[in-house]
Design an enzyme around this catalytic site. Structure first.
Site, mmCIF file in Angstrom:
data_model
loop_
_atom_site.group_PDB
_atom_site.id
_atom_site.type_symbol
_atom_site.label_atom_id
_atom_site.label_comp_id
_atom_site.label_asym_id
_atom_site.label_seq_id
_atom_site.Cartn_x
_atom_site.Cartn_y
_atom_site.Cartn_z
ATOM 1 N N CYS A 285 -128.908 -40.390 -13.610
ATOM 2 C CA CYS A 285 -129.185 -39.442 -12.535
ATOM 3 C C CYS A 285 -130.200 -38.390 -12.988
ATOM 4 O O CYS A 285 -131.384 -38.679 -13.038
ATOM 5 C CB CYS A 285 -127.887 -38.826 -12.020
ATOM 6 S SG CYS A 285 -128.075 -38.168 -10.359
ATOM 7 N N HIS B 269 -125.020 -43.129 -10.834
ATOM 8 C CA HIS B 269 -124.182 -42.873 -12.013
ATOM 9 C C HIS B 269 -123.412 -44.147 -12.378
ATOM 10 O O HIS B 269 -122.289 -44.339 -11.903
ATOM 11 C CB HIS B 269 -123.167 -41.765 -11.709
ATOM 12 C CG HIS B 269 -123.753 -40.397 -11.618
ATOM 13 N ND1 HIS B 269 -123.903 -39.576 -12.714
ATOM 14 C CD2 HIS B 269 -124.227 -39.703 -10.564
ATOM 15 C CE1 HIS B 269 -124.440 -38.436 -12.336
ATOM 16 N NE2 HIS B 269 -124.649 -38.479 -11.020
ATOM 17 N N GLU C 10 -121.801 -44.838 -14.894
ATOM 18 C CA GLU C 10 -120.593 -44.596 -15.703
ATOM 19 C C GLU C 10 -119.306 -44.697 -14.888
ATOM 20 O O GLU C 10 -118.240 -44.986 -15.431
ATOM 21 C CB GLU C 10 -120.665 -43.235 -16.406
ATOM 22 C CG GLU C 10 -120.656 -41.996 -15.512
ATOM 23 C CD GLU C 10 -122.044 -41.528 -15.110
ATOM 24 O OE1 GLU C 10 -122.964 -42.373 -15.056
ATOM 25 O OE2 GLU C 10 -122.204 -40.326 -14.823
HETATM 26 N N1 GLN Z 1 -129.810 -32.084 -10.164
HETATM 27 C C1 GLN Z 1 -130.244 -33.389 -9.802
HETATM 28 C C2 GLN Z 1 -130.199 -33.620 -8.298
HETATM 29 O O1 GLN Z 1 -129.550 -32.900 -7.578
HETATM 30 C C3 GLN Z 1 -129.449 -34.456 -10.540
HETATM 31 C C4 GLN Z 1 -128.017 -34.519 -10.161
HETATM 32 C C5 GLN Z 1 -127.151 -35.298 -11.109
HETATM 33 O O2 GLN Z 1 -127.535 -35.558 -12.245
HETATM 34 N N2 GLN Z 1 -125.968 -35.666 -10.697
HETATM 35 O O3 GLN Z 1 -130.814 -34.535 -7.790
#
Ligand code: GLN
Length: 553
Positions: free
Chosen positions: A381, A507, A509
């Site tokens: 992400c 994500h 994970e």
């Molecule tokens: N801050 C970034 C966004 O809002 C990444 C978010 C995250 O890593 N979950 O897109």
């Protein structure tokens, strides 16, 4: 009709109530009993989505996009089920639902009270999950510790359930801590007696007491708890601290918890099959060669902030018969004339998710280091956004490319909000959340890892790769190897000229399981394990050892 198992905690928090709940699920599932799980969180936030990871640890995202407590991750990993929004209930949700009903006039002029209005709303959540999941047993973890002010309505609702659905269909399990006194070398039961008294005061008599302790619990201690707390002797179960959380179902099964629940809830008496689970635990306990992974993030002081990432790395390492040795690097320490010593000895670098500008430049430096030194890199992400920013700076020969999250006026907004998103920045539930499909480019690292072209993974972010720069980045050697089916959103990117530098906007994970590591994690560790780092000795081939011994004899 579903049966209900309520699990409460006594004496102190963090005794492993969540792992106990997950283990009860594992034990029942091993007897072919279908289960679902719910976590009750007493805080007034509607969900933990707006809480700092320092307050709460990781926010676990379900496939349907609920932002939940990290315990749900343990339930999913242990029981190997996908839970949904119904599995996470907070006081904030309950009160907002009750107040919304009041505003609508649903209560016809009545006075709104904790009992019955709030408790009825809570019980409806229990039943809704039972109905939706059709599980034979619904296990409900009451967050916090008995005696907490916020937890009272949840406990009251749990108490009422015994009357509502019948005595034989509800079971109360109390997880408690037995402290050890060094001066007298004793394990003490008094705090447990007090917490059981507290439970009884509100009308709950526990059926089973699970006693956590760092020390062995003698038969006398069990007898004493049985006597004072009025619980059957065989229902007082010791749960000593074990070296891996995955051992807990085995310990509890060994102590007879499965049979006890079957008897008390009159479930079908199938025998349990934990053979695969036992094999998994044997493997975890077998010493394995380490693979050194640097985790470069903002919240590394609190390991719980990356709970699922840590677990996914372990699952992946286990698949390669390795032990993931994690080195936590606060990203700010890489900024300026940063300290690169940890990166120099790492065989792989992970940049996990996160929000806000703090530490971003350090993460970008970690990505530069991985790219230039050809160290395997996995971006999760934010870790993908960081990789894109880094690569854009390299490709455009400028330090200006950035995400508009970190620099609203950057001339190169390579990561940006989608056009329709601007002005909708209210926090809480406004992100792209939960499962989305992703089409993988055949032949890419990502497609090779997954072994299929269409995958679903969970998201939690606002910002996206800005399509305006896609062509330029691709021309310079970035492969957009995962796209939304309409081709409009980049979900995975990787570098062409690198052994394994892959990052996803989702994500991965969250879908990793102990015996089924997530493919991206699995292949990341697969690439990392063969990297030799500064000072590392290549393992001696066994054949040369044999030759040496033969010469000696
Ligand atoms: N801050 C970034 C966004 O809002 C990444 C978010 C995250 O890593 N979950 O897109």
């Amino acid at each position: 009709m579903s049966r209900y198992v309520f699990v409460t905690g006594g004496v102190v928090s963090s005794v492993g109530k969540g792992i106990t709940v997950a283990s009860i699920g594992t034990i029942l599932k091993s007897r072919q009993i279908t289960v679902s799980v719910q976590k009750l969180d007493p805080y007034l936030n509607v969900d933990p989505g707006t809480m700092s990871p320092y307050q709460h640890g990781e926010v676990f995202v379900t496939q349907d996009g609920a932002e939940t407590d990290l315990d749900l991750g343990n339930y999913e990993r242990f029981i190997d089920i996908d839970l949904g929004a119904e599995s996470s209930v907070t006081s904030g949700q309950i009160y907002s639902a009750v107040i919304a009903k009041e505003r609508r006039g649903d209560f016809l002029g009545g006075t709104i009270q904790v009992v019955p209005h709030v408790t009825t709303e809570i019980k409806e959540r229990f039943m809704r999950l039972a109905e939706k999941s059709k599980a034979e047993v619904v296990i409900i973890e009451v967050g916090g510790t008995v005696g907490d002010i916020e937890g009272q309505p949840f406990l009251e609702a749990a108490r009422q359930m015994r009357n509502d659905v019948g005595r034989d269909n509800v079971l109360y399990v109390h997880v408690t801590l037995l402290p050890h006194l060094n001066s007298t070398q004793e394990v003490k039961t008094k705090p447990t007696q007090h917490s059981v008294n507290e439970l009884r005061r509100i009308g709950i008599q526990p059926d089973i007491i699970i006693c956590r302790s760092d020390y062995p619990i003698s038969p006398e201690i069990r007898n004493k708890i049985s006597l004072f707390c009025d619980v059957e002797r065989r229902a007082v179960l010791p749960l000593p601290t074990v070296s891996t959380i995955y051992e807990v179902p085995l310990v509890l099964e060994e102590e007879g918890l499965g049979q006890l629940i079957i008897d008390k809830l009159r479930l079908k008496p199938l025998s349990s099959d934990l053979k695969q689970w036992q094999e998994l635990v044997n493997l975890i306990k077998t010493p394995r060669e380490p693979v050194n992974i640097a985790l470069v993030g903002k919240y590394v002081e609190l390991k719980d902030a990356y709970f699922s990432v840590r677990e996914a790395l372990q699952h992946a390492a286990l698949r390669h018969r390795r032990d993931a040795e994690l080195h936590w690097v606060p990203s700010e320490t890489l900024e300026g004339d940063g300290d690169y010593s940890v990166l120099r000895s790492a065989q792989g670098i992970v940049v996990p998710g996160g929000f806000g500008v703090r530490g971003i430049e350090g993460m970008i430096k970690a990505a530069t280091y991985a790219r230039e030194n050809k160290i395997p890199y996995l971006g999760l992400c934010l870790g993908m956004q960081v990789m894109v920013i880094e690569f854009a700076r390299y490709a455009l020969g400028s330090n200006e490319p950035n995400s508009t999250e970190f620099n609203a006026t950057t001339p190169y907004p390579v990561i940006d909000l989608l056009p329709g998103q601007r002005g909708k920045e209210a926090k809480g539930g406004t992100m792209r959340l939960g499962n989305y499909p992703c089409q993988l480019t055949s032949g890419s690292h990502a497609a090779i890892a997954y072994g299929q072209s269409l995958v679903y993974e969970r998201h939690r972010h606002r910002y996206e790769l800005n399509n305006k720069y896609r062509k330029q980045l691709e021309a310079a050697g970035m492969v957009c190897s995962g796209l939304s089916p309409d081709g409009k959103l980049v979900e995975v990117c990787e570098l062409a000229d690198h052994p394994w530098m892959v990052a996803s906007q989702f994500h991965p994970e969250f879908t990793s399981r102990p015996a089924r590591p997530n493919p991206l994690f699995r292949d990341f560790i697969g690439a990392a394990k063969d990297i030799l780092r500064e000072g590392a000795q290549p393992p001696l081939p066994l054949s040369s050892l044999r030759g040496a011994n033969e010469n000696l004899s």
